[in-house]
Design an enzyme around this catalytic site. Sequence first.
Site, short mmCIF file in Angstrom:
data_model
loop_
_atom_site.label_atom_id
_atom_site.label_comp_id
_atom_site.label_asym_id
_atom_site.label_seq_id
_atom_site.Cartn_x
_atom_site.Cartn_y
_atom_site.Cartn_z
N TYR A 1 -4.69 7.39 -6.79
CA TYR A 1 -3.68 6.71 -5.99
C TYR A 1 -4.17 6.56 -4.54
CZ TYR A 1 0.97 5.52 -4.20
OH TYR A 1 2.04 4.89 -3.61
N SER B 1 0.87 -1.18 0.00
CA SER B 1 0.00 0.00 0.00
C SER B 1 0.91 1.23 0.00
CB SER B 1 -0.95 -0.02 1.21
OG SER B 1 -1.78 1.12 1.22
#
Length: 280
Positions: free
Chosen positions: A160, A146
């Site tokens: 994003y 992540s």
Amino acid sequence: MSSAAETFGGRVAVITGASAGIGAGFARHAASLGMRLVLADIAAERLTAFADELAGAGAEVEAVVTDVADPASVDALAARAYERFGAVDVLVNNAGIMAMGYSWEIPAERWDAALRVNVGGYVNGIRSFVPRLIERGSKAWIVNVSSVGGLFPSPLMAPYSVTKFGTLALTESLAYELRMKGADIQVSVVLPDSVRSEIFRAARPGDGTPPEIAGFNDMLQARADTRGITADEHARRCFEQIAEGRYWVTPQPEMIDAGLPPRTEMILGRTDPELDLGAV
């Protein structure tokens, strides 16, 4: 407590987005630990050149051109990995793309690509590999990359932020599910801060872009260039923490440690978000 070399030496790792940036750092460090590698990327020439480089240094490497957004392509990656090495021990879901701009101005196809690659690619990896890992019944690891951007939303890069938040939810759900199954599969989520790479240069909008967008992109790239750690050092820290059994893998904890308390207070206090570009 076992070191990363003791834990992972001789094991097989599948790494997506492996030909550059964080993925290449994972691959180089995994090779230094004595791991056997299956490297996946959509950039065929770059992937082949990188795999040849690692093989030339003595690593056992299989390069598989893969579109992680395509379930059939990821199924083919899994089939090749098991055909070459007979087993997979570590899956690193890392492939990702960036899109910058105002959320309402980013074209639909770029939004779709970010969702399909950054979230769908991880889902496809889980769907293709987890059943095989459960069936084998041996110790295995799933590592989803992540970002600190999965904890702190950013302006001008909503795709994003959305997908890295999604990665946190997907990874935690997976961890619960594998515990419910009693599977000996460790799940970890990686939260990088700035790592020296070309991710922002590659995502820089073209001519005619509003100056605030171009300036924000340049600021993030400069931060990565001046304050970021190398991809190899990032990988070293991650593998050590994964070997320790950690779910939360924080190779650069400083921003998280500083940013989470005020963010938590904001949520608990129901106060409006405030933009602080000085913290970027």
